[in-house]
Design a protein around this motif. Structure first.
Motif, mmCIF file in Angstrom:
data_model
loop_
_atom_site.group_PDB
_atom_site.id
_atom_site.type_symbol
_atom_site.label_atom_id
_atom_site.label_comp_id
_atom_site.label_asym_id
_atom_site.label_seq_id
_atom_site.Cartn_x
_atom_site.Cartn_y
_atom_site.Cartn_z
ATOM 1 N N LEU A 22 0.828 -1.198 0.000
ATOM 2 C CA LEU A 22 0.000 0.000 0.000
ATOM 3 C C LEU A 22 0.870 1.258 0.000
ATOM 4 C CD1 LEU A 22 -3.021 0.449 0.060
ATOM 5 C CD2 LEU A 22 -2.900 0.635 2.533
ATOM 6 N N LEU A 23 1.911 1.219 0.821
ATOM 7 C CA LEU A 23 2.816 2.362 0.922
ATOM 8 C C LEU A 23 3.463 2.642 -0.431
ATOM 9 C CD1 LEU A 23 3.868 4.217 3.167
ATOM 10 C CD2 LEU A 23 5.833 2.692 3.406
ATOM 11 N N LEU A 24 3.903 1.589 -1.079
ATOM 12 C CA LEU A 24 4.549 1.762 -2.376
ATOM 13 C C LEU A 24 3.568 2.349 -3.387
ATOM 14 C CD1 LEU A 24 7.034 1.332 -4.154
ATOM 15 C CD2 LEU A 24 6.194 -0.964 -4.671
ATOM 16 N N ALA A 25 2.365 1.768 -3.472
ATOM 17 C CA ALA A 25 1.408 2.211 -4.486
ATOM 18 C C ALA A 25 0.949 3.646 -4.225
ATOM 19 C CB ALA A 25 0.215 1.262 -4.519
ATOM 20 N N LEU A 26 0.525 3.920 -2.987
ATOM 21 C CA LEU A 26 0.007 5.261 -2.712
ATOM 22 C C LEU A 26 1.124 6.294 -2.748
ATOM 23 C CD1 LEU A 26 -2.683 4.627 0.046
ATOM 24 C CD2 LEU A 26 -2.929 4.782 -2.420
ATOM 25 N N GLY A 27 2.302 5.914 -2.241
ATOM 26 C CA GLY A 27 3.436 6.839 -2.266
ATOM 27 C C GLY A 27 3.765 7.239 -3.696
ATOM 28 N N MET A 28 3.857 6.256 -4.551
ATOM 29 C CA MET A 28 4.182 6.545 -5.947
ATOM 30 C C MET A 28 3.073 7.354 -6.622
ATOM 31 S SD MET A 28 7.146 5.546 -6.858
ATOM 32 C CE MET A 28 8.274 4.272 -7.363
ATOM 33 N N MET A 29 1.831 7.047 -6.278
ATOM 34 C CA MET A 29 0.713 7.810 -6.854
ATOM 35 C C MET A 29 0.844 9.287 -6.505
ATOM 36 S SD MET A 29 -2.844 5.907 -6.213
ATOM 37 C CE MET A 29 -3.165 4.400 -7.076
ATOM 38 N N SER A 226 11.460 -0.214 5.090
ATOM 39 C CA SER A 226 12.619 0.615 4.727
ATOM 40 C C SER A 226 12.909 0.514 3.243
ATOM 41 C CB SER A 226 13.877 0.212 5.496
ATOM 42 O OG SER A 226 13.582 -0.452 6.659
ATOM 43 N N GLU A 227 12.752 -0.685 2.706
ATOM 44 C CA GLU A 227 13.001 -0.832 1.271
ATOM 45 C C GLU A 227 12.055 0.042 0.459
ATOM 46 O OE1 GLU A 227 14.620 -5.448 1.356
ATOM 47 O OE2 GLU A 227 12.709 -4.988 0.399
ATOM 48 N N VAL A 228 10.776 -0.027 0.826
ATOM 49 C CA VAL A 228 9.795 0.784 0.100
ATOM 50 C C VAL A 228 10.121 2.266 0.262
ATOM 51 C CG1 VAL A 228 7.377 1.470 0.021
ATOM 52 C CG2 VAL A 228 7.973 -0.936 0.254
ATOM 53 N N ALA A 229 10.456 2.649 1.488
ATOM 54 C CA ALA A 229 10.783 4.056 1.739
ATOM 55 C C ALA A 229 11.977 4.475 0.884
ATOM 56 C CB ALA A 229 11.077 4.264 3.223
ATOM 57 N N ALA A 230 12.948 3.593 0.764
ATOM 58 C CA ALA A 230 14.134 3.918 -0.034
ATOM 59 C C ALA A 230 13.747 4.135 -1.495
ATOM 60 C CB ALA A 230 15.156 2.792 0.089
ATOM 61 N N VAL A 231 12.885 3.249 -2.008
ATOM 62 C CA VAL A 231 12.456 3.390 -3.406
ATOM 63 C C VAL A 231 11.734 4.720 -3.592
ATOM 64 C CG1 VAL A 231 10.926 2.473 -5.192
ATOM 65 C CG2 VAL A 231 12.319 0.914 -3.824
ATOM 66 N N CYS A 233 12.020 7.486 -1.797
ATOM 67 C CA CYS A 233 12.946 8.615 -1.682
ATOM 68 C C CYS A 233 13.774 8.757 -2.950
ATOM 69 C CB CYS A 233 13.882 8.425 -0.477
ATOM 70 S SG CYS A 233 13.001 8.625 1.069
ATOM 71 N N ALA A 234 14.253 7.631 -3.443
ATOM 72 C CA ALA A 234 15.079 7.681 -4.651
ATOM 73 C C ALA A 234 14.282 8.267 -5.805
ATOM 74 C CB ALA A 234 15.564 6.275 -4.988
ATOM 75 N N THR A 235 13.015 7.822 -5.932
ATOM 76 C CA THR A 235 12.178 8.334 -7.013
ATOM 77 C C THR A 235 11.963 9.836 -6.850
ATOM 78 O OG1 THR A 235 11.049 6.213 -7.023
ATOM 79 C CG2 THR A 235 10.000 8.000 -8.227
ATOM 80 N N ALA A 236 11.695 10.246 -5.618
ATOM 81 C CA ALA A 236 11.468 11.664 -5.362
ATOM 82 C C ALA A 236 12.726 12.461 -5.709
ATOM 83 C CB ALA A 236 11.085 11.876 -3.901
ATOM 84 N N PHE A 237 13.850 11.943 -5.277
ATOM 85 C CA PHE A 237 15.109 12.644 -5.520
ATOM 86 C C PHE A 237 15.359 12.789 -7.017
ATOM 87 C CE2 PHE A 237 19.671 12.767 -6.153
ATOM 88 C CZ PHE A 237 20.064 13.752 -5.259
ATOM 89 N N LEU A 238 15.274 11.672 -7.710
ATOM 90 C CA LEU A 238 15.507 11.723 -9.156
ATOM 91 C C LEU A 238 14.476 12.602 -9.843
ATOM 92 C CD1 LEU A 238 16.436 8.002 -9.909
ATOM 93 C CD2 LEU A 238 17.923 10.012 -10.097
ATOM 94 N N GLY A 239 13.255 12.528 -9.361
ATOM 95 C CA GLY A 239 12.185 13.297 -9.976
ATOM 96 C C GLY A 239 12.401 14.791 -9.812
ATOM 97 N N ILE A 240 13.002 15.195 -8.696
ATOM 98 C CA ILE A 240 13.174 16.623 -8.463
ATOM 99 C C ILE A 240 14.444 17.137 -9.124
ATOM 100 C CG2 ILE A 240 13.585 18.365 -6.677
ATOM 101 C CD1 ILE A 240 11.838 16.590 -4.843
#
Ligand SMILES: Nc1ncnc2c1ncn2[C@@H]1O[C@H](COP(=O)(O)OP(=O)(O)OP(=O)(O)O)[C@@H](O)[C@H]1O
Ligand SMILES: Nc1ncnc2c1ncn2[C@@H]1O[C@H](COP(=O)(O)OP(=O)(O)OP(=O)(O)O)[C@@H](O)[C@H]1O
Ligand SMILES: [Mg+2]
Ligand SMILES: [Mg+2]
Lengths: 242, 279, 222, 279
Positions: A22-29, A226-231, A233-240
């Motif tokens: 859920l965290l992965l899906a909603l976070g990415m959304m 933590s793994e999901v959180a890392a993914v 964060c990485a996406t957010a970082f790259l995205g910004i």
């Protein structure tokens, strides 16, 4: 009835803890909505498609069928952004193509997130999760029963539909509409009849008004979160910054 | 005899992946009664839905009168007016407020006039011996009456072939016997019958031909007297021979059966064959 | 037609969630009260909710050629009343997103607002008003369902126009665009749904016992 | 043996006015298997619903362990924990998202702890041989699996009496045979079984006692070997004797049956009795 539901129950990540999926899906959304479409949307689309098809091994055919379903809506949306209606006709809107492109990219990313969740996590698991975060038990029970009845009624509808087709009830648009009305009219009483019989079945098992069942679902692990959180964060970082 | 309706290497998977038909061949001969036997989930219902065009095979084809059928609107209409279908659960096919009204659904869809329709309804109700129920609301019928009304709805369209999914399931002995009688009359009047069942004894008594299903295929089709007296092929479909066959075979092995070589088709025959006859 | 996942900007997604929440919570509170008193009602409600879901997944032959789906909004509002429909409608929309990939999660708030709130309240108001004016059941049901359907889609068009105003003509221009596109497909569909609902309720009222059960259901639920 | 559960001159009419039970008497003896036979609409299902307190008779009474039962909330709960019910359509009983969850419903309602419940669920799934389906959603089960899951849900409450409405209806031969085997094991472990069926041959093979229904009454109850070998009383319930009985009686009349006076209970017995034995 629903190929999505089937995949959700049979995929390789079925037993992964709900919170992590859920965290992965909603976070990415949310990232898809919040960040600039380029490159975030592309990144999210790639990651979530990979997670669904490679990670959870969802059938690509089912995934594709679901992914293309919203295209109709997207087309309508995109066309309206690209075109401008004026008194003397239709013309291209300035910047319309660019706006439409970002919208399409963002929607595609959102859809891959939705599909990830829908195809890896059975709806009943999500409802059980909703109960744990405080949605009233009565509402969840109605939703869970509804989930159960859906499949029964869908089978009944397809049988009724086949029976009508066999007697040429679909021979013309008018007859089809009438047949559909008859299906609707016959289905509601049958649904209520089911409810009455299920009440008997539940009472026989000592039902006292509360629908408690024992569900042993895998617990959340620190590592998974933590793994999901890392993914994320990485996406957010790259995205910004990319 | 050439086949009236024929399925050739049909395959079909339900959305979601189950392979329900896996290269199935079957042929239906004009004027005969074909029984379809096989375990739960073998694909019997799925086949019936293919035989009237409700489902469309992923590969393979259906031939009708020697010609491959089409799935266009007009082709389907022409096909379904010749092939009637009665589903297992009568509740799935009774829609209208009264029996007569329900039976008129098909004829009206055929575009018949009110007068012709009325005639068809009368005939169909008479054939199933439920003329007295014409005005009864469909949800106030008993189980057996519903079954009859559903069949009447199909035969009011005067199909050449009638497909029936487990016609006697849930009926009591007498109800089943009466229904089979009526089906026999339809058959004698020229309607080709195809029915599924779990009851080998019923198929033995009623079917001219039998097809055995196993995992989406027909593993044997032929004269009932041949197919149902072959224990090894029956075992593949997780079936046992009919009781009369089992008894008859043991008796024959012991040299106790008199008369022709065949196995007893009903109880009286068995007794006659062991030289007893009915009292 | 629900707004697809990812189609609304963050602010709009959040805003529509905020707008829908009070209605859904109010519906939830009244539903809970009913269920506490009569636990077995949850079976009826669930069966009826499943019915509405299945109905909304049926293909409706539409006059414009393409197949569309009924909303079930009018039928639901007349049977259950709009307050319970807010909760059932939300569950249905959630199921449509998760089981059929129809609609979305971030757009759930907006879709709930149009289909589970505006639509049912419109249908219900029209149903009550026409019945009050002495119109026949058939006429009242037809307009309740058809106009509820149109109100649902008008709301969707408005939500889209809010999110994507035209660069020059602004909200109004966008509304004309989105509304125009929907009108072509939705008006015939609304008429079809109105007729369908009349046929359904007609046949239903023929069944004495069952009609009572439905009446009880709606009585309890309102 | 004194009756464990007893129905005394029950009458019951459904709201529509049909008199479904018309002064019915029946007694269920501890540890036995009681088969209930009768035509469609005779009141079999209605009786089962009375035997666990779902329906309340208009007149007459139910006695449990020699005492008249009450219909208060607590009395009903105590009653139902001792008498389990399995409805004909398994879909009417399965409500939870997975099989294990569904089976846990009854034990939790009994107030058992999570640990005890887990144990009961394991046992029940093992007894019906569906332990591998524990996590399967109920809507993805086959017909036979649903049936098993529904029975598991009932036996997880460890009832003394299990009421089953047409347990083998719709099952294929092998599925029915396996299910009957599992029911036999339950019976041997001490559970009293009451089941309805349309299949006289099944009752002949499986039931210790048989009750015949006709129009809301029990017209005969007794040892299966007596009741089902009495053609005249069977005819009142619109039934024929089981095939083995019919054959056995003719053979006996002709003096061809060897051994004790009884009729053959299964095929092997019949053959042994005519002096053939199995190959
Ligand atoms: N609507 C459906 N969706 C998905 N799978 C289905 C559906 N209907 C049937 N199946 C599957 O297809 C296979 C064949 O089913 P079918 O109903 O044709 O069998 P059958 O021989 O008629 O069985 P039965 O004797 O139980 O009626 C089974 O595995 C079944 O689970
Ligand atoms: N819910 C109901 N409402 C009204 N009448 C009913 C209802 N259920 C059963 N009946 C009627 O009560 C009578 C007894 O029905 P019941 O279901 O007990 O028979 P049965 O012996 O179980 O039949 P079957 O062999 O068909 O299952 C029948 O006349 C039936 O039509
Ligand atoms: Mg079948
Ligand atoms: Mg019954």
């Amino acid at each position: 009835m629903s190929p999505i539901d089937r995949e959700a129950h049979l995929n390789r990540w079925r037993q992964k803890p709900l919170v992590e999926k859920l965290l992965l899906a909603l976070g990415m959304m949310l990232l898809a909505l919040a960040l600039k479409p380029w490159p975030a949307a592309a990144l999210i689309t790639a990651v979530m498609t990979g997670a669904t098809l490679i990670g959870a091994r969802v059938s690509p055919r089912v995934w594709l069928a679901c992914a293309t379903a919203p295209l109709g809506f997207l087309t309508v949306g995109v066309v309206s952004l690209v075109l401008r209606i004026e008194l003397n006709g239709v013309s291209l809107a300035p910047g319309g193509i660019e706006a439409a492109g970002s919208l399409a990219a963002r929607s595609a990313a959102g859809v891959t997130c939705l599909l990830f969740l829908a195809l890896t996590t059975p709806t009943c698991d999500l409802l059980a999760g909703a109960r744990r975060v405080g949605v009233p038990a009565e509402i969840i029970e109605v939703a869970l029963l509804m989930y159960r009845f859906l499949f029964i009624l869908a089978d009944e509808v397809s049988a009724m539909d086949a029976a009508q087709a066999a007697r040429l009830g679909h021979a013309s648009k008018g007859r089809r509409l009438r047949s559909l009305g008859l299906v609707a009219a016959n289905l509601l009483p049958r649904a209520l009849d089911r409810a009455r019989r299920m009440e008997i079945g539940l009472a026989a098992r000592g039902w006292r008004g509360e629908m408690r069942v024992l569900s042993d679902r895998p617990g959340t692990t620190l590592r998974g979160v933590s793994e999901v959180a890392a993914v994320l964060c990485a996406t957010a970082f790259l995205g910004i910054f990319a | 005899m050439s086949a009236l309706l024929e399925a050739r290497s049909l395959t079909y998977a339900y959305p979601g992946g189950v392979l329900a038909l896996a290269g199935l061949d079957l042929s239906v001969s004009r004027g005969r009664k074909l029984g379809i036997l096989g375990p739960n989930g073998a694909g019997k219902t799925t086949l019936l839905l293919h035989l009237n065009g409700t489902l469309r095979p992923a590969s393979g084809e259906i031939r009708f009168d020697g010609r491959t059928v089409g799935y266009g609107r007009e082709a389907l209409i022409a096909w379904r007016r010749r092939v009637g279908l009665v589903l297992q659960d009568a509740d799935d096919q009774l829609f209208a407020a009264s029996v007569a009204e329900d039976v008129s659904f098909g004829p009206l869809n055929l575009g018949l006039t009110d007068e012709e329709t009325r005639q068809r309804v009368r005939e169909a109700l008479a054939a199933l011996e439920i003329a007295d129920l014409a005005d009864r609301p469909t949800h106030m019928l008993s189980f057996g009456q519903k079954k009859r009304a559903a069949i009447a709805g199909a035969i009011a369209m005067r199909p050449e072939i009638l497909l029936l999914d487990e016609p006697t399931a849930g009926l009591d002995r007498q109800g089943a016997a009466l229904l089979l009688n009526e089906l026999k009359r339809l058959s004698e009047a020229g309607t080709t019958l195809v029915f599924t069942t779990h009851n080998v004894d019923l198929a033995w008594a009623f079917a001219d031909e039998t097809a055995l299903f196993s995992e989406g295929r027909v593993i044997a089709q032929g004269e009932t007297s041949d197919v149902l007296s072959n224990p090894s092929v029956l075992a593949q479909a997780q079936l046992q021979p009919p009781l009369l066959v089992r008894l008859g075979m043991v008796l024959r092995d012991k040299g106790l059966l008199q008369g022709e070589a065949g196995l007893p088709r009903d109880e009286a025959q068995l007794l006659a064959m062991v030289g007893i006859g009915r009292r | 037609m629900h707004i697809m996942e990812g189609f609304l900007p963050v602010g709009h997604a959040v805003g529509w969630f905020a707008a829908s929440t009070p209605f859904v919570v109010a519906g939830g509170v009244s539903l809970r009260r009913i269920l506490r008193k009569a636990p077995e009602t949850r079976l009826n409600l669930a069966a009826a909710g499943a019915f509405a879901f299945v109905l909304s997944a049926l293909k409706l032959p539409s006059v414009t050629g393409s197949c569309s789906h009924p909303t079930g909004v009018g039928l639901g509002a007349v049977i259950f009343g709009p307050s319970v429909m807010a909760v059932l409608g939300t569950i249905i929309l959630l199921f449509q997103a998760l089981l059929l990939a129809h609609g979305g999660l971030t757009t759930l708030g907006a879709n709930v607002f149009s289909m589970a709130i505006v639509g049912p309240w419109t249908s219900f108001a029209i149903w009550k008003a026409l019945r009050g004016l002495g119109a026949s059941i058939a006429i009242s049901v037809f307009f309740a369902a058809a106009l509820g359907d149109i109100a649902t889609y008008a709301t969707t068009a408005m939500q889209l126009a809010f999110a994507y105003p035209d660069s020059e003509t602004g909200f109004v221009g966008a509304l004309v665009k989105f509304g125009g596109i929907f009108a072509v497909t939705q008006i015939p569909l609304a008429i079809a749904e109105g007729l369908l609902t009349v046929v359904a309720l007609n046949a239903l009222s023929g069944r004495a016992g069952q009609a009572n059960e439905v009446a009880v259901l709606s009585g309890e639920a309102r």
